[in-house]
Design a protein around this motif. Structure first.
Motif, PDB file in Angstrom:
ATOM      1  N   MET A  46       0.800  -1.208   0.000  1.00 23.90           N
ATOM      2  CA  MET A  46       0.000   0.000   0.000  1.00 23.90           C
ATOM      3  C   MET A  46       0.843   1.274   0.000  1.00 23.90           C
ATOM      4  O   MET A  46       0.297   2.374   0.023  1.00 23.90           O
ATOM      5  CB  MET A  46      -0.942  -0.008   1.205  1.00 23.90           C
TER       6      MET A  46
ATOM      7  N   TRP B 267       2.574   1.921  -2.510  1.00 23.99           N
ATOM      8  CA  TRP B 267       2.611   2.119  -3.961  1.00 23.99           C
ATOM      9  C   TRP B 267       3.923   1.655  -4.590  1.00 23.99           C
ATOM     10  O   TRP B 267       4.133   1.829  -5.777  1.00 23.99           O
ATOM     11  CB  TRP B 267       2.382   3.581  -4.372  1.00 23.99           C
ATOM     12  N   GLU B 268       4.829   1.123  -3.770  1.00 23.22           N
ATOM     13  CA  GLU B 268       6.166   0.856  -4.288  1.00 23.22           C
ATOM     14  C   GLU B 268       6.447  -0.625  -4.472  1.00 23.22           C
ATOM     15  O   GLU B 268       5.921  -1.470  -3.757  1.00 23.22           O
ATOM     16  CB  GLU B 268       7.210   1.475  -3.351  1.00 23.22           C
TER      17      GLU B 268
ATOM     18  N   THR C  20       7.534   3.000  -8.660  1.00 23.48           N
ATOM     19  CA  THR C  20       6.420   3.492  -7.869  1.00 23.48           C
ATOM     20  C   THR C  20       5.180   3.579  -8.753  1.00 23.48           C
ATOM     21  O   THR C  20       5.203   4.212  -9.807  1.00 23.48           O
ATOM     22  CB  THR C  20       6.733   4.882  -7.291  1.00 23.48           C
TER      23      THR C  20
ATOM     24  N   ARG D 180      -0.899  -4.586  -5.946  1.00 20.68           N
ATOM     25  CA  ARG D 180      -1.564  -5.786  -5.452  1.00 20.68           C
ATOM     26  C   ARG D 180      -0.672  -7.026  -5.549  1.00 20.68           C
ATOM     27  O   ARG D 180      -0.687  -7.873  -4.669  1.00 20.68           O
ATOM     28  CB  ARG D 180      -2.860  -6.006  -6.251  1.00 20.68           C
TER      29      ARG D 180
ATOM     30  N   TRP E 185      -3.539  -1.481  -8.488  1.00 22.93           N
ATOM     31  CA  TRP E 185      -4.901  -0.980  -8.617  1.00 22.93           C
ATOM     32  C   TRP E 185      -4.932   0.316  -9.438  1.00 22.93           C
ATOM     33  O   TRP E 185      -6.016   0.870  -9.649  1.00 22.93           O
ATOM     34  CB  TRP E 185      -5.503  -0.743  -7.218  1.00 22.93           C
TER      35      TRP E 185
ATOM     36  N   LYS F 128      -8.401  -2.360 -12.901  1.00 20.80           N
ATOM     37  CA  LYS F 128      -7.554  -2.634 -11.746  1.00 20.80           C
ATOM     38  C   LYS F 128      -7.138  -4.111 -11.748  1.00 20.80           C
ATOM     39  O   LYS F 128      -7.955  -4.988 -11.976  1.00 20.80           O
ATOM     40  CB  LYS F 128      -8.342  -2.377 -10.447  1.00 20.80           C
TER      41      LYS F 128
ATOM     42  N   PHE G  38      -6.183  -7.568 -10.075  1.00 20.48           N
ATOM     43  CA  PHE G  38      -6.503  -8.272  -8.838  1.00 20.48           C
ATOM     44  C   PHE G  38      -5.588  -9.461  -8.583  1.00 20.48           C
ATOM     45  O   PHE G  38      -5.329  -9.831  -7.453  1.00 20.48           O
ATOM     46  CB  PHE G  38      -7.945  -8.768  -8.844  1.00 20.48           C
TER      47      PHE G  38
ATOM     48  N   ALA H 293     -10.441  -6.215 -12.519  1.00 18.24           N
ATOM     49  CA  ALA H 293     -11.823  -5.864 -12.199  1.00 18.24           C
ATOM     50  C   ALA H 293     -12.660  -5.966 -13.475  1.00 18.24           C
ATOM     51  O   ALA H 293     -12.121  -6.110 -14.572  1.00 18.24           O
ATOM     52  CB  ALA H 293     -11.876  -4.455 -11.631  1.00 18.24           C
ATOM     53  N   ASN H 294     -13.964  -5.877 -13.328  1.00 19.45           N
ATOM     54  CA  ASN H 294     -14.910  -5.986 -14.439  1.00 19.45           C
ATOM     55  C   ASN H 294     -14.759  -7.299 -15.187  1.00 19.45           C
ATOM     56  O   ASN H 294     -15.008  -7.389 -16.380  1.00 19.45           O
ATOM     57  CB  ASN H 294     -14.761  -4.821 -15.434  1.00 19.45           C
TER      58      ASN H 294
ATOM     59  N   ARG I 102     -11.299 -13.472  -8.316  1.00 16.10           N
ATOM     60  CA  ARG I 102     -10.602 -13.338  -7.043  1.00 16.10           C
ATOM     61  C   ARG I 102      -9.135 -13.739  -7.196  1.00 16.10           C
ATOM     62  O   ARG I 102      -8.250 -13.081  -6.690  1.00 16.10           O
ATOM     63  CB  ARG I 102     -11.307 -14.249  -6.029  1.00 16.10           C
TER      64      ARG I 102
ATOM     65  N   GLU J 172     -19.267  -5.393  -7.165  1.00 21.30           N
ATOM     66  CA  GLU J 172     -19.065  -5.507  -8.599  1.00 21.30           C
ATOM     67  C   GLU J 172     -17.598  -5.335  -8.959  1.00 21.30           C
ATOM     68  O   GLU J 172     -17.058  -6.037  -9.795  1.00 21.30           O
ATOM     69  CB  GLU J 172     -19.897  -4.447  -9.348  1.00 21.30           C
ATOM     70  N   SER J 173     -16.944  -4.367  -8.323  1.00 23.67           N
ATOM     71  CA  SER J 173     -15.605  -4.051  -8.812  1.00 23.67           C
ATOM     72  C   SER J 173     -14.591  -3.708  -7.725  1.00 23.67           C
ATOM     73  O   SER J 173     -13.461  -3.376  -8.050  1.00 23.67           O
ATOM     74  CB  SER J 173     -15.686  -2.881  -9.799  1.00 23.67           C
TER      75      SER J 173
END
Lengths: 343, 292
Positions: A77, A79-80, A96, A102, A118, A141, A143, A157-158, A196, B272-273
Motif C-alpha cells: 500500500m 505504492w512501491e 512506484t 496488489r 490498482w 484494476k 486483482f 476488475a470488471n 478473485r 461488482e468491482s
C-alpha cells in the motif's frame, strides 16, 4: 494430522501472501497487513524458525522470491515495488505505481519482475537493467497475477482477463517508459462475479481462476474451438446453513508443480485439492480456523503453505478477529496426485 | 410407449439405506459403504493402505510411520473422533443413529411436499386411502350403464342435452330445432299423440314438432334462454376456473426455481468491482499507512 503444523511466530495482522523459495522447500516468505515481510526456515526447528522480519512503511500485499533464495520482491500500500536483500535486509525501491500494488511476480526464465497495481498498470522490470522499468496499461484494476512458463495471466476488475506472452513482455521491459504491448489474448471471465484469484498450470496448457461467488473456472490457452469447448467451471466453498447456501469467495488457487493438480482455498477456511484434467476433487482438508487467504506449494511439491486469517466480509466494519496463522503441510507422495495418473 | 414413471423410494427404503457415520453420506449397499469408509476415512495418507477401522489406522500409523493419528480424515465436524470404533453401520452411537433417522424422515416429507407443490400430483397413497380425490369413483353394472346410455339418447332426442346450446341461445329461431324431430311413428315416451295439442299451449304452426311437455325441462330454441344461459354461464365459469389455476400453477414453480437460485444464497462478500483487499485497505487501521 501430524504431518501438518503451524508456524510458531505468526504475523499480527492478516496474511496477504505466502511463498516458498525457488530452490529450497524450507525457506518461506510471508507478507502481512502488519507492514512486515517475514522470512522463515520452516524446518529448522519444530514450528519453524523466524529468520528475519523486514519492515515496510505500509501493509504489504504481496511478496515473492527473486533469482535465488536471497532475493525477494515486495509490493504494498506504499505504492512501491521493492527489492529486499534477504541477507543484509537492504531494501531498494524499483518503481512506484500511482496506487497500491496488489501483486508481484518473478519469472525466472525471462529474468523479469512484473508488478500489478490498482492503478490499472503493470510495471515490467528487467532485472539485468536495474533502475529501469516500463509500464503497460491495463483495462482495469489488477486483482491477481500468475505466470506459466511462457504466459502471464492478469485477472482484473470488471471480469476482464488479459493473457500476455512473457517473451514480448521481456522485450518490452528492455526499453523503459510506456510499453505498447498488446495482450496475446483478451478474455472475459467465464464466471458471473468478480475474479478473485488466478493460477496457471505448470505445463503451460491453461489456467484456473476463481470468483468471489464460490466458483472455480478452468480454461485453456489454446484458442481453438475444441480447446475452448473443454473449459468448465464448478461450484465449491459453499456451506448449507439452515437451508440457505452460504457462498464464500475462493481466495487462493495454486497448482502443484509436479502433479499438475491444484488447490483452492476459500473464505470458509477449507482447502481442497482438485484434478483439473479429470474434473475430480482429490481431497478436502479439515477446516482451518479462519478464512484461507493464500496457498503456495514448495518447488518440489512436497510441502504446501497455507496462509489463514480472517477475511474481509461484506457489510462488516472491520476485519473480524480470528486466527492468523501459517500452516505447513507435508504432502505424501500420492496425496496431490490425480486419480487416473496413479496407474 | 408411455414414459416410465419415476419411482421415489418410500420412507422405509430410505431409512434402511446404510450410511457413513463420518460424512453422513448414504449408500445402496453395506459393501459400498465399507469400501467408502476404507477409501475416504481409514486410508493411510502416507502409504495409501486401506484399514478397516479408525483404530486400525491409528495402530498402523504408530507402528509403521511412528505417527499419531488425531482425527479421522474427511469427517464432518464433531465426527472425527477416534474414540468411537466404526465399521460399516456397526458402532454408530444410538443418539446419532436416532438423529440421522429423524433427519432422513424430515427430509423425506419435505421432499415429498416439495414434489407435490412442484408437480401438483397427489402424494403417494392419497389417491386410494388418503385424501379423497375430487370425483368419487362410480361403481355401476353393465345394465346401469346401458340404462344411462338409453336415457342419454332419449334426452338428446328430446333436445334436453346441451350440445347446440351456445348457438341456439343467440339464435332462438325454431328451424334450428327441426332436425330433432323424431320420425313419425316413433313415440316419444311421455309425449302426446300427434294432433292432441294441449289447448292454447302452442300454436299449431309447426305440426310434427314435439310439443313442450310440462314434465320435461324446457327445450332450447323455444325462446327460453334462461336455462341455456345459466348453463352457459356455469360452463364459462368452469372453463375460466379450469384455465385460471393452470397458468398460476405453471408460474409458481418458475418463481420457485428463481428463488432457489437467488434467495437461498448468501454471498459472504459481494461487490461488482471493489476487491476485499481494497475494502480492507480503506479501514482506518490500514488506511493511515496508505500512501495518498
Amino acid at each position: 494430522m501430524s504431518n501438518q503444523f503451524e508456524l510458531a511466530q505468526n504475523p499480527t495482522d492478516p496474511i496477504s501472501a505466502v511463498n516458498f523459495a525457488p530452490n529450497s522447500s524450507s525457506r518461506l516468505l510471508v507478507s502481512s497487513w502488519d507492514r512486515n515481510v517475514y522470512l522463515y526456515d520452516v524446518h529448522a526447528e519444530p514450528g519453524g524458525k523466524l529468520i528475519q522480519k523486514f519492515e515496510h512503511p505500509a501493509p504489504v500485499l504481496d511478496v515473492c522470491f527473486g533469482r535465488d533464495g536471497n532475493e525477494a520482491f515486495s509490493a504494498g500500500m506504499d505504492w512501491e515495488v521493492r527489492r529486499i536483500d534477504l541477507d543484509s535486509g537492504a531494501q531498494t525501491v524499483l518503481s512506484t505505481h500511482s496506487a497500491s500494488v496488489r501483486s508481484v511476480l518473478y519469472s525466472a526464465p525471462h529474468n523479469l519482475l512484473v508488478s500489478a497495481s490498482w492503478d490499472s498498470t503493470l510495471h515490467l522490470h528487467d532485472l539485468s537493467q536495474p533502475g529501469e522499468f516500463s509500464t503497460v496499461a491495463l483495462p482495469a484494476k489488477a486483482f491477481s497475477l500468475s505466470a506459466s512458463p511462457t504466459k502471464l495471466v492478469v485477472a482484473m476488475a470488471n471480469r476482464s482477463v488479459n493473457i500476455y506472452e512473457l517473451d514480448k513482455l521481456a522485450q518490452a521491459a528492455k526499453a523503459s517508459g510506456d510499453a505498447d504491448v498488446k495482450p496475446w489474448q483478451q478474455r472475459e471471465s467465464s464466471m458471473k462475479y468478480m475474479t478473485r484469484a488466478v493460477s496457471c498450470m505448470p505445463d503451460d496448457a491453461g489456467y484456473a481462476s476463481s470468483s468471489i461467488e464460490g466458483r472455480v473456472a478452468v480454461e485453456w490457452f489454446d484458442a481453438s474451438e475444441e480447446s475452448q469447448a473443454r473449459k468448465y467451471a464448478f461450484k465449491c466453498h459453499r456451506q448449507a446453513v439452515d437451508g440457505q447456501d452460504v457462498v464464500y469467495p475462493v481466495n487462493a488457487l495454486a497448482f502443484h508443480p509436479v502433479h499438475g493438480t491444484f488447490a483452492s482455498g476459500g473464505g470458509d477456511g477449507v482447502v481442497a485439492l482438485w484434478d483439473a484434467v479429470h474434473k475430480r476433487r482429490i481431497r478436502q482438508y479439515q477446516k482451518f480456523p479462519a478464512s484461507v487467504q493464500t496457498i503456495n506449494f514448495s518447488n518440489d511439491g512436497r510441502f504446501v503453505a497455507i496462509g489463514v486469517s480472517p477475511g474481509f466480509e461484506d457489510g462488516s466494519d472491520d476485519v473480524p478477529d480470528g486466527a492468523i496463522k501459517v500452516f505447513i503441510r507435508e504432502l505424501s507422495d500420492t496425496e496431490a496426485k490425480g486419480k487416473a495418473s496413479k496407474k | 410407449m408411455t414414459k416410465k414413471r419415476k419411482r421415489y423410494p418410500d420412507l422405509q427404503q430410505k431409512l434402511e439405506r446404510p450410511w457413513c457415520f463420518y460424512c453422513e453420506r448414504d449408500f445402496d449397499d453395506l459393501k459400498i459403504l465399507i469400501s467408502h469408509q476404507k477409501a475416504k476415512h481409514f486410508k493411510c495418507d502416507k502409504c495409501g493402505r486401506r484399514l478397516n477401522t479408525a483404530g486400525g489406522l491409528n495402530v498402523h500409523m504408530t507402528q509403521v510411520h511412528k505417527e499419531q493419528l488425531n482425527q479421522v480424515e474427511n469427517a464432518i465436524p464433531g465426527r472425527g473422533g477416534l474414540d468411537i470404533e466404526i465399521f460399516g453401520m456397526e458402532g454408530v452411537p444410538p443418539d446419532v443413529l436416532d438423529q440421522h433417522n429423524q433427519d432422513v424422515t424430515r427430509q423425506h416429507f419435505a421432499d415429498e411436499a416439495a414434489r407435490q407443490a412442484a408437480t401438483g400430483n397427489p402424494t403417494r397413497g392419497s389417491g386410494l386411502n388418503g385424501a379423497k380425490s375430487k370425483r368419487a369413483k362410480k361403481n355401476e353394472t353393465i345394465e346401469e350403464i346401458l340404462q344411462r346410455a338409453e336415457k342419454y339418447r332419449i334426452d338428446r332426442a328430446n333436445g334436453v342435452l346441451p350440445p347446440p346450446v351456445a348457438e341456439v341461445k343467440l339464435e332462438p329461431t325454431p328451424p334450428a330445432v327441426q332436425p330433432f324431430v323424431p320420425p313419425p311413428g316413433v313415440v316419444v315416451p311421455g309425449a302426446f299423440p300427434p294432433g292432441a295439442f294441449p289447448p292454447g299451449a302452442f300454436p299449431p304452426v309447426r305440426p310434427g314438432s314435439v310439443p313442450g311437455v310440462s314434465g320435461l325441462p324446457q327445450r332450447p330454441g323455444f325462446g327460453a334462454p334462461p336455462p341455456g344461459a345459466d348453463f352457459d354461464n356455469s360452463l364459462n365459469e368452469l372453463i375460466r376456473d379450469a384455465q385460471n389455476p393452470a397458468p398460476a400453477a405453471s408460474e409458481t414453480p418458475v418463481e420457485k426455481k428463481n428463488s432457489k437460485k437467488d434467495k437461498n444464497i448468501k454471498l459472504v462478500f459481494f461487490d461488482e468491482s471493489v476487491s476485499p483487499e481494497e475494502k480492507m485497505a480503506r479501514l482506518p487501521r490500514y488506511a493511515e499507512f496508505a500512501r495518498t
